[in-house]
Scaffold this motif. Structure first.
Motif, PDB file in Angstrom:
ATOM      1  N   ALA A   1       0.805  -1.229   0.000  1.00  0.00           N
ATOM      2  CA  ALA A   1       0.000   0.000   0.000  1.00  0.00           C
ATOM      3  C   ALA A   1       0.837   1.278   0.000  1.00  0.00           C
ATOM      4  CB  ALA A   1      -0.976  -0.007   1.169  1.00  0.00           C
ATOM      5  N   PRO A   2       1.868   1.400   0.831  1.00  0.00           N
ATOM      6  CA  PRO A   2       2.607   2.672   0.863  1.00  0.00           C
ATOM      7  C   PRO A   2       3.187   3.115  -0.485  1.00  0.00           C
ATOM      8  CG  PRO A   2       3.133   1.400   2.803  1.00  0.00           C
ATOM      9  CD  PRO A   2       2.327   0.498   1.902  1.00  0.00           C
ATOM     10  N   PRO A   3       3.788   2.230  -1.275  1.00  0.00           N
ATOM     11  CA  PRO A   3       4.291   2.707  -2.564  1.00  0.00           C
ATOM     12  C   PRO A   3       3.168   3.171  -3.510  1.00  0.00           C
ATOM     13  CG  PRO A   3       5.316   0.611  -2.014  1.00  0.00           C
ATOM     14  CD  PRO A   3       4.223   0.852  -1.020  1.00  0.00           C
TER      15      PRO A   3
ATOM     16  N   ILE B   1       0.086   4.502  -2.568  1.00  0.00           N
ATOM     17  CA  ILE B   1      -0.664   5.679  -2.133  1.00  0.00           C
ATOM     18  C   ILE B   1       0.192   6.688  -1.370  1.00  0.00           C
ATOM     19  CG2 ILE B   1      -2.793   4.340  -2.035  1.00  0.00           C
ATOM     20  CD1 ILE B   1      -2.575   4.404   1.012  1.00  0.00           C
ATOM     21  N   GLY B   2       1.493   6.490  -1.327  1.00  0.00           N
ATOM     22  CA  GLY B   2       2.382   7.354  -0.560  1.00  0.00           C
ATOM     23  C   GLY B   2       2.381   8.808  -0.993  1.00  0.00           C
ATOM     24  N   GLY B   3       2.106   9.078  -2.245  1.00  0.00           N
ATOM     25  CA  GLY B   3       2.103  10.442  -2.740  1.00  0.00           C
ATOM     26  C   GLY B   3       0.754  11.124  -2.660  1.00  0.00           C
ATOM     27  N   TRP B   4      -0.250  10.416  -2.198  1.00  0.00           N
ATOM     28  CA  TRP B   4      -1.604  10.976  -2.113  1.00  0.00           C
ATOM     29  C   TRP B   4      -1.700  11.934  -0.931  1.00  0.00           C
ATOM     30  CZ3 TRP B   4      -5.548   6.395  -2.803  1.00  0.00           C
ATOM     31  CH2 TRP B   4      -5.293   5.745  -4.021  1.00  0.00           C
ATOM     32  N   PRO B   5      -2.716  12.797  -0.951  1.00  0.00           N
ATOM     33  CA  PRO B   5      -2.957  13.648   0.225  1.00  0.00           C
ATOM     34  C   PRO B   5      -3.255  12.794   1.464  1.00  0.00           C
ATOM     35  CG  PRO B   5      -4.251  14.383  -1.651  1.00  0.00           C
ATOM     36  CD  PRO B   5      -3.622  13.088  -2.042  1.00  0.00           C
TER      37      PRO B   5
END
Length: 75
Positions: free
Chosen positions: A31-33, A35-39
């Motif tokens: 998950a982090p890679p 959605i890491g750039g999302w708000p």
């Protein structure tokens, strides 16, 4: 109420802990890679949904642990 113990309850608890551990590790890994750039608020929503998603099959699993049948028993 059952009179004899059943193997399904300890097996089910161990299986549930194992499945939740695998699920958590998969979420933590992938998950982090994605959605890491999302708000931050969007990430929060995703993690809340993923945190509750494991509850979907839980009812049927608990019924199986008690009755030996998958799903709601028919009366």
């Amino acid at each position: 109420m059952r009179e004899q113990p059943t193997w399904r309850i300890p097996f089910g608890i161990v299986g549930l802990l194992l499945a939740l551990t695998i699920y958590a590790l998969l979420i933590a890994r992938y998950a982090p890679p994605l959605i890491g750039g999302w708000p931050v608020l969007a990430q929060t929503v995703v993690y809340i949904v993923l945190g509750l998603l494991w509850l979907v099959p839980l009812r049927n699993f608990l019924i199986w642990m008690e009755t030996g049948r998958w799903g709601v028993p028919e009366d």
